[in-house]
Design an enzyme around this catalytic site. Structure first.
Site, PDB file in Angstrom:
ATOM      1  N   HIS A 200      35.535 -40.486 -35.835  1.00 12.68           N
ATOM      2  CA  HIS A 200      35.050 -40.168 -34.485  1.00 12.68           C
ATOM      3  C   HIS A 200      36.211 -39.584 -33.696  1.00 12.68           C
ATOM      4  O   HIS A 200      37.104 -40.295 -33.269  1.00 12.68           O
ATOM      5  CB  HIS A 200      34.500 -41.415 -33.798  1.00 12.68           C
ATOM      6  CG  HIS A 200      33.690 -41.103 -32.558  1.00 12.68           C
ATOM      7  ND1 HIS A 200      34.095 -40.184 -31.604  1.00 12.68           N
ATOM      8  CD2 HIS A 200      32.494 -41.586 -32.131  1.00 12.68           C
ATOM      9  CE1 HIS A 200      33.182 -40.130 -30.652  1.00 12.68           C
ATOM     10  NE2 HIS A 200      32.198 -40.954 -30.938  1.00 12.68           N
ATOM     11  N   HIS A 264      27.060 -35.058 -34.971  1.00 13.40           N
ATOM     12  CA  HIS A 264      27.083 -36.010 -33.864  1.00 13.40           C
ATOM     13  C   HIS A 264      27.630 -35.344 -32.601  1.00 13.40           C
ATOM     14  O   HIS A 264      28.721 -34.780 -32.604  1.00 13.40           O
ATOM     15  CB  HIS A 264      27.969 -37.187 -34.284  1.00 13.40           C
ATOM     16  CG  HIS A 264      27.948 -38.355 -33.360  1.00 13.40           C
ATOM     17  ND1 HIS A 264      28.733 -38.417 -32.226  1.00 13.40           N
ATOM     18  CD2 HIS A 264      27.253 -39.524 -33.398  1.00 13.40           C
ATOM     19  CE1 HIS A 264      28.516 -39.575 -31.616  1.00 13.40           C
ATOM     20  NE2 HIS A 264      27.622 -40.261 -32.307  1.00 13.40           N
ATOM     21  N   GLU A 316      22.345 -38.975 -33.739  1.00 11.15           N
ATOM     22  CA  GLU A 316      22.893 -38.935 -32.381  1.00 11.15           C
ATOM     23  C   GLU A 316      23.476 -37.555 -32.090  1.00 11.15           C
ATOM     24  O   GLU A 316      24.545 -37.436 -31.476  1.00 11.15           O
ATOM     25  CB  GLU A 316      23.989 -39.995 -32.187  1.00 11.15           C
ATOM     26  CG  GLU A 316      23.487 -41.419 -32.267  1.00 11.15           C
ATOM     27  CD  GLU A 316      24.488 -42.426 -31.711  1.00 11.15           C
ATOM     28  OE1 GLU A 316      24.080 -43.228 -30.861  1.00 11.15           O
ATOM     29  OE2 GLU A 316      25.662 -42.387 -32.127  1.00 11.15           O
ATOM     30  N   CYS A 400      29.030 -47.625 -25.168  1.00  7.91           N
ATOM     31  CA  CYS A 400      29.957 -46.527 -24.877  1.00  7.91           C
ATOM     32  C   CYS A 400      29.660 -45.858 -23.541  1.00  7.91           C
ATOM     33  O   CYS A 400      30.569 -45.406 -22.846  1.00  7.91           O
ATOM     34  CB  CYS A 400      29.889 -45.492 -25.998  1.00  7.91           C
ATOM     35  SG  CYS A 400      28.207 -45.036 -26.462  1.00  7.91           S
TER      36      CYS A 400
HETATM   37 ZN   LIG Z   1      27.492 -43.303 -25.181  1.00  7.07          ZN
END
Ligand SMILES: [Zn+2]
Length: 634
Positions: A200, A264, A316, A400
């Site tokens: 990420h 993503h 996502e 998040c």
């Molecule tokens: Zn988020």
């Protein structure tokens, strides 16, 4: 390769690569610390950040979940890890937001909480600089073995938090923790040439920030090294194969060779933000072709009218081009925050206002929708239609979004202006006062405006002494078109020309990359008046967007509107709008915190009634209900 090591505080605006493509950037954003916002639209939101939002984040971080307890246990090297492996990042993002808020005004209770957290974080750091409560508590021998486990992602947020808190308070403790972790990663990976693909992205942009603060070129080199790891097979078979979607982590193709948006959404936004940062800091323009091409793919085929991105829940992220379902839109709040980050960098690199146009759209619509008017409820996904089954929540298992929208809004002052050695850039229209370093002097600049409710903006510049410089004022792209690239178009054009006046007289200006450029010898108190024609604009989507076929949406200034069932007697799914319809716009000071509402006559099932639309960001603040952004077009 590092072509340029140290940058002057203000980058020369004419610095361009040989090919004429952006390299070191047209201007630098003016830091949030130079800007004070006093704005009727934004200040109430910023006040609630301090009094409500951050308090809610603290309660969930400290008491209702184990995020802080994880640091306490890690300091003792024993105990059960609570929550998810990436939860440390939420603590850091909250601290970053607290840093920005403390800069706006001291708050001893907030600062005390932050200092306590920082002590606990510092105590959890290992002697070699490594810090991550998940691996410290579940088996330190396994650290750096799974690229998906977000160790470098958490480190990036630690570094960003350390910088923000240091800038706000002058306290270095958190920053030093971040520096030790950055040094640990540099030894572990770049200096050992141990291949590693960040699962990420985030560390890349954080390291460039750290480089700018410390001038230690190792951090810039490490950021560039992380970018260069991608697309070379180093991440294959280790992590994201399970997702079965191409490019989930933007690791199928080397960054510089990427041409389309994949995977993503949040990861992609952070990656391209980091790549733009490296290009700006090194002068290596070979990222630009990828950045520009991927951006055109996002804006031309994959962008919601709200500025949201990432339609698919399954990854996502991004799915097929033009597949933009409204009810099922994923549109994570963090992805819109990421759009603001990336577009600011593209804007300052290129000097092209189209990026700031998209930034403004994402900020005022898809991102701002992520937080309730009360400041303590949050959307993770931000759909463009609802049958009444979605509502903002106090918190999430993966949390998040709350701290991400908090840190974006708290740093809003950093998105208004840019500066180069001979020009000031005005990107957002927010009532504020700023002091901007220009050579040896400081330039004062103020804005007075009721934007986005009104298109009048009064700018006043106050150089210490009479000075020649250019003022670049963004002419909002929404005057001509909803977004660059043809994905959306207006159905009802009219007089779109803005008016500009200097000290009351009509101004001569040239238009350059979407900016009105006013070049003159400016003196203290010189005034520029802007008049942006405001009206209700109807938008149609490209026919390839099946979800919006036969539908129109409404926009006023930068704000996208929607209809909610609570305001309308007809079912919102059957309410219609037509280009030749007569709209009335009225400011309602006591409604939804003060908004312009749009009214028009509509008919559904043979019945006539009055329709009422509200700004999209303000929906779902009166309980769950039905909502539509795209209305049937008569
Ligand atoms: Zn988020």
């Amino acid at each position: 390769m590092i072509k340029k090591i140290l940058l002057p505080a203000v980058v020369c605006w004419s610095a361009m690569s040989v090919a004429g493509q952006p390299s070191t950037g047209k201007f630098e954003p003016v830091d949030f610390a130079q800007v004070r916002i006093d704005d009727s639209f934004w200040s109430p939101i910023l006040d609630r950040l301090r009094t409500v939002t951050l308090r809610a984040c603290i309660e969930y971080t400290e008491t209702k979940t184990g995020r802080i307890r994880n640091f306490e246990k890690a300091a003792m090297r024993k105990g059960q890890h609570e929550g998810k492996y990436y939860d440390d990042s939420d603590v850091y993002k909250a601290l970053e937001a607290i840093g920005y808020v403390l800069h706006m005004g001291r708050d001893s209770a907030l600062e005390r909480t932050a200092d306590e957290w920082i002590d606990k974080i510092a105590a959890a750091q290992l002697s070699d600089g490594y810090i991550n409560t998940y691996y410290t508590l579940t088996g330190i021998d396994h650290r750096w073995t799974d690229m998906e486990k977000h160790e470098d992602f958490c480190a990036g947020h630690l570094i960003e938090a350390g910088i923000a808190y240091y800038k706000a308070t002058g306290k270095r403790k958190l920053l030093e923790v971040g520096i030790r972790m950055a040094d640990h990663m540099d030894r572990t990976f770049r200096l050992s040439n141990r291949h590693w693909v960040s699962g990420h992205e985030e560390i890349e942009l954080a390291l460039v920030k750290l480089y700018h603060l410390t001038h230690n070129v190792s951090y810039l080199k490490l950021s560039e090294w992380f970018l260069d790891q991608r697309g070379r097979g180093y991440g294959k078979g280790v992590i994201w194969d399970d997702w079965k979607k191409p490019g989930y982590c933007q690791d199928d193709v080397p960054v510089k060779a990427q041409r389309t948006i994949e995977g993503h959404a949040v990861r992609a936004m952070y990656l391209y933000s980091g790549a733009a940062d490296v290009e700006s800091a090194t002068g290596d323009s070979s990222y630009w072709a990828a950045l520009e091409s991927v951006w055109e793919d996002v804006v031309g085929r994959n962008l919601y009218i709200t500025g949201g991105i990432g339609a698919e829940e399954s990854n996502e992220g991004f799915g097929l081009p033009y597949h933009l379902p409204n009810r099922d839109a994923y549109c994570e709040t963090c992805a819109s925050v990421g759009m603001v980050f990336w577009n600011q960098r593209m804007n300052s690199l290129s000097g092209d206002a189209k990026y700031a146009d998209v930034l403004e759209r994402s900020l005022y619509n898809a991102a701002l929708d992520g937080i309730s008017l009360s400041g303590d409820h949050f959307f993770y996904g931000n759909p463009l239609a609802s049958s009444g089954d979605v509502t903002r929540k106090e918190w999430f298992g993966t949390a998040c979004c709350p701290s991400n929208i908090a840190r974006l809004l708290a740093s809003l002052g950093g998105y208004i202006y840019g500066a180069s050695s001979k020009a000031i850039w005005v990107n957002l229209f927010i009532q504020d006062s700023a002091s901007i370093p220009m050579g040896a002097d400081t330039l004062g600049i103020t804005q007075h405006t009721r934007y986005p409710w009104d298109g009048a903006v009064e700018l006043q510049v106050s150089p210490e002494k009479e000075t020649n410089f250019e003022l670049h004022i963004r002419i909002p792209g929404w005057l001509d078109r909803p977004v660059p690239g043809g994905l959306y178009a207006y159905a009802n054009q009219g007089d779109q020309r803005p008016e500009l006046y200097i000290n009351g007289g009509k101004a001569d200006y040239k238009l350059e990359q979407g900016y009105a450029v006013l070049a003159r010898k400016w003196k203290k108190g010189d005034r520029v008046d802007l008049r942006f024609p405001m009206k209700v604009r109807m938008i149609e989507a490209n026919p390839f967007v099946k979800a919006d076929s036969g539908r129109s949406s409404l926009q006023y200034g930068p704000l996208v509107y929607c209809i909610e069932s609570v305001d309308n007697s007809q079912p919102v799914q059957s309410m219609s709008v037509r280009p030749e319809g007569l709209f009335t716009v009225q400011y309602e000071p006591h409604f939804l915190g003060g908004v312009n509402v749009i009214r028009w006559a509509t008919s559904a099932n043979g019945k006539k009634s009055e329709a009422l639309a509200i700004p999209y960001y303000s929906w779902n603040n009166r309980g769950p209900g039905q909502m539509e952004v795209w209305l049937l077009a008569d």
